[in-house]
Write an enzyme that holds these catalytic residues in place. Structure first.
Site, mmCIF file in Angstrom:
data_model
loop_
_atom_site.group_PDB
_atom_site.id
_atom_site.type_symbol
_atom_site.label_atom_id
_atom_site.label_comp_id
_atom_site.label_asym_id
_atom_site.label_seq_id
_atom_site.Cartn_x
_atom_site.Cartn_y
_atom_site.Cartn_z
ATOM 1 N NE ARG A 164 22.563 -84.452 68.611
ATOM 2 C CZ ARG A 164 22.422 -84.663 69.910
ATOM 3 N NH1 ARG A 164 22.548 -83.655 70.754
ATOM 4 N NH2 ARG A 164 22.163 -85.865 70.374
ATOM 5 C CE LYS A 169 25.472 -80.921 73.916
ATOM 6 N NZ LYS A 169 26.385 -81.005 72.763
HETATM 7 C C1 YH5 Z 1 26.551 -82.458 69.615
HETATM 8 O O1 YH5 Z 1 26.777 -81.371 70.161
HETATM 9 N N1 YH5 Z 1 25.690 -83.807 71.618
HETATM 10 S S1 YH5 Z 1 24.829 -85.929 73.115
HETATM 11 C C2 YH5 Z 1 24.268 -82.630 78.082
HETATM 12 C C3 YH5 Z 1 23.043 -82.038 78.376
HETATM 13 C C4 YH5 Z 1 22.049 -82.009 77.423
HETATM 14 C C5 YH5 Z 1 22.275 -82.579 76.189
HETATM 15 C C6 YH5 Z 1 23.703 -81.644 80.624
HETATM 16 N N2 YH5 Z 1 25.432 -85.717 70.500
HETATM 17 C C7 YH5 Z 1 26.060 -83.600 70.323
HETATM 18 O O2 YH5 Z 1 22.951 -83.653 73.664
HETATM 19 N N3 YH5 Z 1 26.136 -84.924 68.310
HETATM 20 C C8 YH5 Z 1 25.339 -85.101 71.696
HETATM 21 O O3 YH5 Z 1 22.769 -81.495 79.601
HETATM 22 C C9 YH5 Z 1 25.879 -84.797 69.633
HETATM 23 N N4 YH5 Z 1 26.817 -82.647 68.300
HETATM 24 C C10 YH5 Z 1 26.614 -83.838 67.664
HETATM 25 N N5 YH5 Z 1 26.905 -83.937 66.355
HETATM 26 C C11 YH5 Z 1 24.927 -84.706 74.423
HETATM 27 C C12 YH5 Z 1 23.721 -83.850 74.581
HETATM 28 C C13 YH5 Z 1 23.498 -83.214 75.893
HETATM 29 C C14 YH5 Z 1 24.488 -83.219 76.850
#
Ligand code: YH5
Length: 296
Positions: free
Chosen positions: A267, A232
């Site tokens: 996750r 993230k």
């Molecule tokens: C979460 O924390 N996150 S989708 C931005 C990124 C990289 C990855 C800018 N679904 C979660 O993974 N479900 C997502 O780089 C989730 N908890 C739960 N339960 C976002 C994501 C991501 C966003």
């Protein structure tokens, strides 16, 4: 020692007649994005064959749960219809669940959730904590699935516009407490509920750091805690504006801290690396060696 801080009641997650033990060892939920436009791996697994292979690979690397997502929650992402989201996720869910894997589906739409559960999904990962779709709670209850209730302020498209809180941890805590109550009132078994502070969802980079360092404060909610920090932006910010392809080691550090501070499930995109980091963090936390310590 060896008993999770959430107590015996919280040691297992129940969904659809199957239980996952989440005490005494770290649990990794592997991310499988089947979207053309995700943050860090958009388009990589749009081909169902490749997505299924990656799901199996993550299971072999030690993931206990595979989280299949067909809609990007990135601000500015193109919204997808129920039909399109279902078309993306269902074949993957069916094949992975058919092989006995515990499949979670990252969706805010009750109809996608219903179809996914009919195809064998074990858990619904609803980043809106069942606020976006009034029919989500009944869908989860009717199928007896497990559910992740995540904190998010507002909705994905607008959540980064205001990231200031009077007391972030208190606000996240109160919201999760109220969503747990809602789930219970809707007839969802408490043993099926997992909570998540929602790293990156309507929080500043500093807010995300605050949540990671104060995760213990969610213990009184007595539910397993899931943390998703993998790749993230706040990790990029800490590392001086690093792109998502360079965030692996930072993500492992965040995973280790989360486990050390009591997270039960991580996750992550990078399953085997995350599992190693989580095992060491848990060993330090609980002062116990893991299972295979014959080579010391
Ligand atoms: C979460 O924390 N996150 S989708 C931005 C990124 C990289 C990855 C800018 N679904 C979660 O993974 N479900 C997502 O780089 C989730 N908890 C739960 N339960 C976002 C994501 C991501 C966003």
């Amino acid at each position: 020692m060896g008993v999770s801080r959430v107590g015996r009641r919280g040691c297992r997650i129940r969904g659809r007649g199957r239980e996952l033990v989440v005490a005494g060892r770290p649990v990794v939920m592997g991310i499988l994005n089947v979207t053309p436009d995700s943050f860090s791996d958009g388009g990589v697994y749009v081909d169902p064959g490749r997505a299924i292979e990656r799901g199996i690979e993550m299971m072999e690397e030690g993931a206990d749960i595979i989280d299949v997502g067909g809609e990007s929650t990135r601000p500015g992402a193109v919204p997808v219809s129920m039909e399109e989201e279902a078309r993306r996720v269902l074949p993957i869910v069916e094949r992975l669940a058919g092989r006995g894997l515990l499949v979670s589906v990252d969706t805010m739409k009750s109809e996608v959730a219903r179809l996914a559960m009919e195809a064998g999904a074990w858990m619904i990962n609803d980043v809106s904590a069942m606020t976006a779709d009034p029919l989500m709670a009944s869908a989860v209850r009717e199928h007896g699935a497990a559910v992740v209730l995540m904190h998010m302020r507002g909705e994905p498209a607008t959540m980064q516009r205001d990231v200031e809180y009077k007391d972030l941890v208190a606000e996240v805590y109160d919201h999760l407490a109220s969503r747990i109550k809602f789930a219970e009132a809707e007839g969802i078994a408490p043993e099926s509920v997992v909570i998540d502070p929602g790293i990156g969802f309507g929080k500043s980079a500093l807010g995300n750091l605050e949540l990671l360092s104060r995760l213990r404060e969610f213990s009184p909610l007595k539910r397993p805690v899931l943390v998703g920090a993998s790749r993230k932006s706040f990790i990029g910010s800490v590392l001086g504006g690093r792109a998502s392809s360079g965030r692996l080691f930072g993500s492992l550090s965040a995973a280790a801290i989360a486990v050390f501070n009591g997270a039960d499930i991580i996750r992550a995109h990078d399953v085997k690396e995350t599992l190693d980091a989580a095992k060491v963090a848990m060993a330090v936390r609980d002062k116990e060696l893991g299972g295979d310590n014959g080579d010391i």
